[in-house]
Scaffold this motif. Structure first.
Motif, mmCIF file in Angstrom:
data_model
loop_
_atom_site.group_PDB
_atom_site.id
_atom_site.type_symbol
_atom_site.label_atom_id
_atom_site.label_comp_id
_atom_site.label_asym_id
_atom_site.label_seq_id
_atom_site.Cartn_x
_atom_site.Cartn_y
_atom_site.Cartn_z
ATOM 1 N N VAL A 16 -24.106 -13.967 -7.725
ATOM 2 C CA VAL A 16 -24.472 -12.681 -7.130
ATOM 3 C C VAL A 16 -25.065 -12.973 -5.758
ATOM 4 O O VAL A 16 -25.862 -13.903 -5.604
ATOM 5 N N ARG A 17 -24.679 -12.185 -4.784
ATOM 6 C CA ARG A 17 -25.195 -12.363 -3.431
ATOM 7 C C ARG A 17 -26.721 -12.249 -3.440
ATOM 8 O O ARG A 17 -27.275 -11.333 -4.058
ATOM 9 N N PRO A 18 -27.414 -13.179 -2.800
ATOM 10 C CA PRO A 18 -28.882 -13.090 -2.740
ATOM 11 C C PRO A 18 -29.333 -11.717 -2.223
ATOM 12 O O PRO A 18 -28.779 -11.200 -1.245
ATOM 13 N N GLY A 19 -30.287 -11.144 -2.910
ATOM 14 C CA GLY A 19 -30.833 -9.853 -2.507
ATOM 15 C C GLY A 19 -30.096 -8.648 -3.075
ATOM 16 O O GLY A 19 -30.536 -7.518 -2.893
ATOM 17 N N ASP A 20 -28.978 -8.862 -3.784
ATOM 18 C CA ASP A 20 -28.221 -7.741 -4.330
ATOM 19 C C ASP A 20 -28.717 -7.437 -5.745
ATOM 20 O O ASP A 20 -28.027 -7.642 -6.738
ATOM 21 N N GLU A 21 -29.930 -6.950 -5.815
ATOM 22 C CA GLU A 21 -30.573 -6.680 -7.103
ATOM 23 C C GLU A 21 -29.851 -5.624 -7.918
ATOM 24 O O GLU A 21 -29.798 -5.715 -9.147
ATOM 25 N N ASP A 22 -29.270 -4.628 -7.266
ATOM 26 C CA ASP A 22 -28.559 -3.575 -8.004
ATOM 27 C C ASP A 22 -27.376 -4.163 -8.775
ATOM 28 O O ASP A 22 -27.166 -3.847 -9.949
ATOM 29 N N TRP A 23 -26.591 -5.014 -8.113
ATOM 30 C CA TRP A 23 -25.431 -5.614 -8.777
ATOM 31 C C TRP A 23 -25.880 -6.581 -9.871
ATOM 32 O O TRP A 23 -25.311 -6.598 -10.953
ATOM 33 N N LEU A 24 -26.909 -7.384 -9.601
ATOM 34 C CA LEU A 24 -27.435 -8.297 -10.610
ATOM 35 C C LEU A 24 -27.901 -7.519 -11.840
ATOM 36 O O LEU A 24 -27.584 -7.890 -12.971
ATOM 37 N N ASN A 25 -28.615 -6.433 -11.637
ATOM 38 C CA ASN A 25 -29.088 -5.619 -12.762
ATOM 39 C C ASN A 25 -27.924 -5.004 -13.528
ATOM 40 O O ASN A 25 -27.964 -4.925 -14.769
ATOM 41 N N ALA A 26 -26.879 -4.569 -12.811
ATOM 42 C CA ALA A 26 -25.706 -3.999 -13.471
ATOM 43 C C ALA A 26 -25.009 -5.054 -14.331
ATOM 44 O O ALA A 26 -24.627 -4.782 -15.476
#
Length: 56
Positions: A16-26
């Protein structure tokens, strides 16, 4: 056939791209759901990957 003991432990992950918390959470939520409802284990079984599924 599953060996009697692990030959080599290989961790699996997704990037997951660093800082992409929305995608990581999904992604985390999706993996949690498919573990809980059995879809992950069922898919792994269809492809002979039962031995690498972590149920926790």
């Amino acid at each position: 056939m599953t060996p009697p003991q692990p030959l080599f432990v290989l961790p699996y992950a997704y990037a997951v791209r660093p800082g992409d918390e929305d995608w990581l959470n999904a992604l985390d939520a999706f993996v949690g759901r498919i573990k809980a409802d059995g879809r992950l284990r069922k898919a792994a079984g269809r492809h002979g990957l039962d031995a690498i599924v972590v149920d926790r």
